[in-house]
Write a protein that holds these residues in place. Structure first.
Motif, PDB file in Angstrom:
ATOM      1  N   ASP A  63       1.194  -1.136  -0.231  1.00  0.00           N
ATOM      2  CA  ASP A  63       0.122  -0.052   0.024  1.00  0.00           C
ATOM      3  C   ASP A  63       1.148   1.179   0.117  1.00  0.00           C
ATOM      4  OD1 ASP A  63      -1.900  -1.527   0.194  1.00  0.00           O
ATOM      5  OD2 ASP A  63      -2.439  -1.743   2.464  1.00  0.00           O
ATOM      6  N   ARG A 118       1.425  -3.209   4.344  1.00  0.00           N
ATOM      7  CA  ARG A 118       0.303  -2.687   4.674  1.00  0.00           C
ATOM      8  C   ARG A 118       0.143  -2.233   5.100  1.00  0.00           C
ATOM      9  NH1 ARG A 118      -1.717  -4.504   0.050  1.00  0.00           N
ATOM     10  NH2 ARG A 118      -1.617  -6.637  -0.281  1.00  0.00           N
ATOM     11  N   ALA A 147      -4.821  -7.515   6.363  1.00  0.00           N
ATOM     12  CA  ALA A 147      -4.229  -7.423   5.993  1.00  0.00           C
ATOM     13  C   ALA A 147      -3.914  -8.946   5.681  1.00  0.00           C
ATOM     14  CB  ALA A 147      -3.310  -6.643   7.520  1.00  0.00           C
TER      15      ALA A 147
END
Length: 476
Positions: A186, A224, A245
């Protein structure tokens, strides 16, 4: 004015979570943060029982209205907890919450009979405050290699160890660093403010990924951004974010987590109970930061490493100072911390590879170590003045420019070093079980260091360069 870091960070996190009124705890102290006017209970029959018990208790209290006791959604989620509002979050000050304290007391007798906790505060889980990191980042020239330096291990996509980092997201230019060639995940949501100045704690997850990649090059790292919001999340949401996650890419070999909270208890966090139970049945090894409070108080989820049933599935990590011989001044400690790794003044990837990025320091350094140590620790060296530490703004805060690398300290960073060593052991010994690798690594490769007078297991990467500590007189 002397820095008051917990209070400074409380204000920072409250601004980042304006819709969630926060209080400090436990009552009349400043060890953790929690949501005002709300308690957590397990879903189902226990939630209904607790709500009835709390309602009956508050009926006898003249200053509380029964209407204040109501559910505060979402009522249920996969983490198995329900939020119950027990008071007006607008009442009182940030130093205590009478309604929450009364709710906790109202079920104490029932908890004793049941043999387990039934209600808890809704804590803030965070990388900030005194949790992690232990200081603010310092720029390092690109000409200076990372520390630990990259190990001489070829990347093999067929056997690469899967490492999941749950933290803040990746900075936009992370791929400019060859070290992170096998990293994905991310993006950081917002890196800079309207003036182009880097937000506090941006790059935390990127820095961690760089440490894992340096220690264990044959890894597939996924980051994440579960803690993108100022590095903080409510306990009631944390378990769900952990599930999300691992659901996104499956349970990894190693999960590196550099966040948590104390809660004044020795039996874990209610909000992660379901996740921790599921973790126990998986093969994943959770490597978790012990926190930076300079305290022996358990810090969760790291302290699960000391609870029966989680000995193999959780490795809690404290921080060694820059010479690797002793514990860093800030590291948490105690029998629940199972290993220590270098965590002071490590050098890794941050941001600014494509163009320099300014950063304004938020916290001033201290005149003396806040934990009573006399070496040149991160409490007071290198010296800088921060914008949050002077109410009268009598001095201009220091500003620096980042151009790729940074030096940073905290159990936040000792944790990925330990996670990387587990992964490197798996690669070197063709071990497919991360929990077995943990046992083998500690049995065969752990040295020792001194932490608060105790000899403790210590892991030091072969490519890590120890730095002699400076001896400073108090106040210098």
């Amino acid at each position: 004015m002397a820095p008051q870091r917990f209070h400074e960070q409380f204000d920072q996190i409250q601004r980042a979570m304006p819709e969630v009124p926060l209080a400090m705890g436990p009552d009349d102290s400043a060890e953790f943060m929690y949501e005002k006017g709300v308690v957590l209970v397990r879903d189902g029959e226990e939630a209904r029982f607790v709500e009835d018990t709390v309602r009956a208790h508050f009926t006898a209290a003249p200053d509380l209205d029964q209407d204040q006791i109501r559910r505060a959604g979402p009522e249920t989620n996969r983490s198995g907890v329900t939020r119950i509002r027990v008071g007006d979050p607008g009442e009182g000050h940030r130093g205590a919450d009478r309604a929450v304290a009364q709710a906790l007391r109202s079920v104490r007798e029932h908890e004793a009979r049941a043999g387990h906790r039934m209600v808890a505060r809704n804590h803030v889980v965070h990388i900030a405050v005194n949790a992690c990191p232990g200081d603010e980042p310092v720029p390092v020239p690109l000409s200076e290699p990372p520390n630990p330096a990259a190990a001489d291990t070829p990347y093999d996509p067929e056997t690469a160890v899967g490492v999941l980092v749950i933290d803040t997201g990746l900075t936009h230019d992370y791929r400019s660093c060859a070290l992170l060639a096998h990293t994905d995940g991310d993006a950081q949501l917002k890196e800079c403010d309207d003036q182009g100045v880097l937000h506090q704690y941006v790059g935390h997850g990127t820095f961690i990924a760089g440490l894992v990649a340096a220690v264990a090059p044959s890894t597939d790292i996924t980051v994440r951004g579960s803690l993108n919001d100022a590095g903080a999340v409510l306990e009631s949401e944390f378990g769900e974010k952990l599930f999300e996650a691992v659901d996104a890419g499956g349970w990894p070999d190693v999960l590196s987590l550099s966040a948590g909270t104390s809660n004044g208890r020795t039996d874990g966090l209610l909000g992660v109970e379901n996740f921790m139970r599921e973790l126990r049945g998986q093969r994943t090894l959770l490597v978790a930061a012990a926190g930076n409070n300079g305290s022996a108080t358990p810090f969760w989820p790291a302290a699960y490493a000391d609870l029966p049933g989680w000995e193999d599935s959780v490795l809690s990590v404290g921080a060694l100072r820059s010479d690797g011989e002793f514990g860093a001044c800030f590291t948490n400690h105690g029998p629940w911390v199972k290993v220590y790794a270098p965590g002071e003044r490590l050098t890794s990837v941050l941001t600014g590879f494509e163009s320099p990025v300014p950063y304004v320091y938020q916290h001033s350094t201290y005149e003396a170590c806040r934990y009573g140590f006399t070496y040149g620790c991160t409490c007071r060296h290198p010296r800088h003045f921060g914008v949050l530490s002077d109410e009268n703004a009598s001095a201009k805060p220091d500003q620096v420019m980042f151009e790729g690398y940074a030096q940073w300290s905290g159990t936040s960073f000792a944790t990925p070093v330990a996670a990387g060593l587990v992964a490197a052991h798996m690669t070197a010994h063709k071990e497919t079980d991360p929990r077995a690798a943990r046992r083998q690594l500690l049995a065969a490769g752990a040295g020792f260091a001194e932490v608060r007078g105790a000899q403790v297991p210590a892991l030091r990467p072969p490519t890590w360069r120890p730095v002699p500590v400076m001896r400073l007189a108090p106040g210098l």
